[in-house]
Scaffold this motif. Structure first.
Motif, PDB file in Angstrom:
ATOM      1  N   UNK A 247      24.917   3.961 -16.979  1.00 47.42           N
ATOM      2  CA  UNK A 247      24.475   3.773 -15.596  1.00 47.42           C
ATOM      3  C   UNK A 247      25.571   4.291 -14.666  1.00 47.42           C
ATOM      4  N   UNK A 248      25.291   5.311 -13.848  1.00 46.16           N
ATOM      5  CA  UNK A 248      26.343   5.938 -13.037  1.00 46.16           C
ATOM      6  C   UNK A 248      26.971   4.968 -12.034  1.00 46.16           C
ATOM      7  N   UNK A 249      28.240   5.222 -11.725  1.00 47.28           N
ATOM      8  CA  UNK A 249      28.941   4.384 -10.759  1.00 47.28           C
ATOM      9  C   UNK A 249      28.298   4.457  -9.374  1.00 47.28           C
ATOM     10  N   UNK A 250      27.775   5.620  -8.995  1.00 45.86           N
ATOM     11  CA  UNK A 250      27.155   5.726  -7.675  1.00 45.86           C
ATOM     12  C   UNK A 250      25.953   4.785  -7.559  1.00 45.86           C
ATOM     13  N   UNK A 251      25.240   4.577  -8.671  1.00 46.50           N
ATOM     14  CA  UNK A 251      24.113   3.651  -8.634  1.00 46.50           C
ATOM     15  C   UNK A 251      24.602   2.206  -8.617  1.00 46.50           C
ATOM     16  N   UNK A 252      25.631   1.914  -9.370  1.00 40.38           N
ATOM     17  CA  UNK A 252      26.179   0.553  -9.377  1.00 40.38           C
ATOM     18  C   UNK A 252      26.666   0.163  -7.980  1.00 40.38           C
ATOM     19  N   UNK A 253      27.360   1.083  -7.323  1.00 36.23           N
ATOM     20  CA  UNK A 253      27.877   0.780  -5.988  1.00 36.23           C
ATOM     21  C   UNK A 253      26.741   0.612  -4.984  1.00 36.23           C
ATOM     22  N   UNK A 254      25.733   1.438  -5.111  1.00 35.60           N
ATOM     23  CA  UNK A 254      24.580   1.305  -4.208  1.00 35.60           C
ATOM     24  C   UNK A 254      23.910  -0.051  -4.403  1.00 35.60           C
ATOM     25  N   UNK A 255      23.713  -0.449  -5.634  1.00 34.90           N
ATOM     26  CA  UNK A 255      23.085  -1.730  -5.911  1.00 34.90           C
ATOM     27  C   UNK A 255      23.956  -2.901  -5.473  1.00 34.90           C
ATOM     28  N   UNK A 256      25.260  -2.762  -5.617  1.00 36.19           N
ATOM     29  CA  UNK A 256      26.159  -3.839  -5.194  1.00 36.19           C
ATOM     30  C   UNK A 256      26.015  -4.113  -3.699  1.00 36.19           C
ATOM     31  N   UNK A 257      25.705  -3.075  -2.928  1.00 31.00           N
ATOM     32  CA  UNK A 257      25.506  -3.257  -1.488  1.00 31.00           C
ATOM     33  C   UNK A 257      24.081  -3.689  -1.162  1.00 31.00           C
ATOM     34  N   UNK A 258      23.116  -3.208  -1.945  1.00 30.84           N
ATOM     35  CA  UNK A 258      21.711  -3.410  -1.619  1.00 30.84           C
ATOM     36  C   UNK A 258      21.157  -4.745  -2.121  1.00 30.84           C
ATOM     37  N   UNK A 259      21.616  -5.193  -3.295  1.00 27.27           N
ATOM     38  CA  UNK A 259      21.057  -6.412  -3.878  1.00 27.27           C
ATOM     39  C   UNK A 259      21.252  -7.644  -3.000  1.00 27.27           C
ATOM     40  N   UNK A 260      22.449  -7.857  -2.401  1.00 27.71           N
ATOM     41  CA  UNK A 260      22.575  -9.021  -1.518  1.00 27.71           C
ATOM     42  C   UNK A 260      21.616  -8.964  -0.328  1.00 27.71           C
ATOM     43  N   UNK A 261      21.379  -7.759   0.199  1.00 30.01           N
ATOM     44  CA  UNK A 261      20.437  -7.620   1.303  1.00 30.01           C
ATOM     45  C   UNK A 261      19.020  -7.971   0.850  1.00 30.01           C
ATOM     46  N   UNK A 262      18.621  -7.485  -0.319  1.00 28.20           N
ATOM     47  CA  UNK A 262      17.298  -7.809  -0.841  1.00 28.20           C
ATOM     48  C   UNK A 262      17.150  -9.313  -1.081  1.00 28.20           C
TER      49      UNK A 262
END
Length: 299
Positions: A247-262
């Motif tokens: 799983x690419x780091x760019x996706x992990x970082x995006x999810x780390x920011x997006x999941x709390x918002x969701x």
């Protein structure tokens, strides 16, 4: 045994299907060279008899909810044993058009002729009635589109055409994910093993997830409204995926920011109920601890 001119074999995992959905599947199965339907629950005896009477259709599963990954894997293994080359995956979140199988086979063959090792090619999701939010597929960096075919990090299994030689090489969908994220993880794994995933922007499918859309009041953010067990499972699997090397780091970082918002949007939509926040928190904790498998309360 190769696929017949009528198109690829089809597969679907059934979970409390509606009569309209069964009608659609029965029509597609009657025109396909083979069909593999997995009963994950809610398929009555009359419907089983109706489907079993369709030539070339095989019913799999025993009616217990084993998760979408288990159903898809069983269908793919059955298709491989029957010598099939391609498998069109369908489910209850989408309405496929009659030309979908032929268009996707043509897209896959075009990519293969260009030298691509294609794992999966799928249609572009479109919004239907009810203002449901269709999935969006992120573009794969560094890979050039081929006409209307866009390389994507991942795409939903819904309406997608799997190359079964790629399934054999990449491996099965993760049973322990059960439902959410099984397609995302599999596509990232495919890319890591030298296979590619594509979406055809000229081929659409009406696709919705959940029972409506949750929208942020002051931000351009929207997400599907789903059951609490389903949302907690989504959070769990997303957090667990951070530890996977493919799983690419760019996706992990995006999810780390997006999941709390969701999670915050979902909690607000519930009326800020403490029990909802607690369940979401347990999902995150389970992901961090690697506690996967069938989620409690999903049915």
């Amino acid at each position: 045994m190769s696929d017949l001119p009528t198109g690829p074999a089809i597969a679907a995992v059934l979970y409390r299907p509606t009569p309209a959905h069964l009608d659609t599947l029965a029509g597609l199965a009657a025109r396909a060279p083979a069909a593999y339907l997995y009963d994950n629950g809610g398929l009555g005896a009359v419907d089983r008899a109706r489907l079993a009477a369709i030539p070339g259709l095989r019913l799999l599963g025993d009616g217990r909810n084993a998760g979408i990954a288990t159903g898809l894997n069983a269908a793919a293994e059955a298709a491989l044993a029957d010598g099939r080359r391609h498998l069109l995956l369908l489910d209850q979140d989408a309405t496929p058009g009659p030309d979908l199988p032929a268009r996707l086979v043509a897209a896959l063959e075009r990519l293969a002729a260009d030298g691509e090792r294609v794992a999966v090619v799928g249609p572009q999701p479109r919004a239907g009635e009810g203002a449901h939010k269709p999935p969006r597929y992120p573009a794969r960096p560094g890979v050039v589109p081929v006409g209307s075919l866009d390389p994507v990090d991942f795409l939903a299994t819904t309406g997608s055409l799997i190359a079964l030689d790629a399934f054999r090489a990449v491996g099965p969908f993760r049973d322990d994910f059960f439902i959410d994220g099984v397609d995302l993880e599999w596509c990232f794994r495919a890319w890591a093993r030298g296979w590619s995933c594509w979406a055809d922007r000229d081929t659409g499918i009406v696709h919705h997830v959940g029972g409506g859309t949750i929208r942020a009041r002051f931000l351009p953010v929207a997400m599907p409204r789903q059951s609490l067990p389903r949302m907690a499972t989504y959070l769990r699997n997303s957090v667990y995926a951070w530890r996977l090397a493919h799983v690419p780091w760019r996706w992990r970082l995006r999810q780390a920011a997006y999941l709390p918002l969701q999670a915050g949007l979902y909690w607000a939509d519930s009326g800020y109920r403490p029990a909802v926040l607690a369940r979401l928190g347990r999902g995150v904790l389970d992901g961090l601890r690697g506690r996967l498998g069938p989620p409690a309360g999903l049915g």
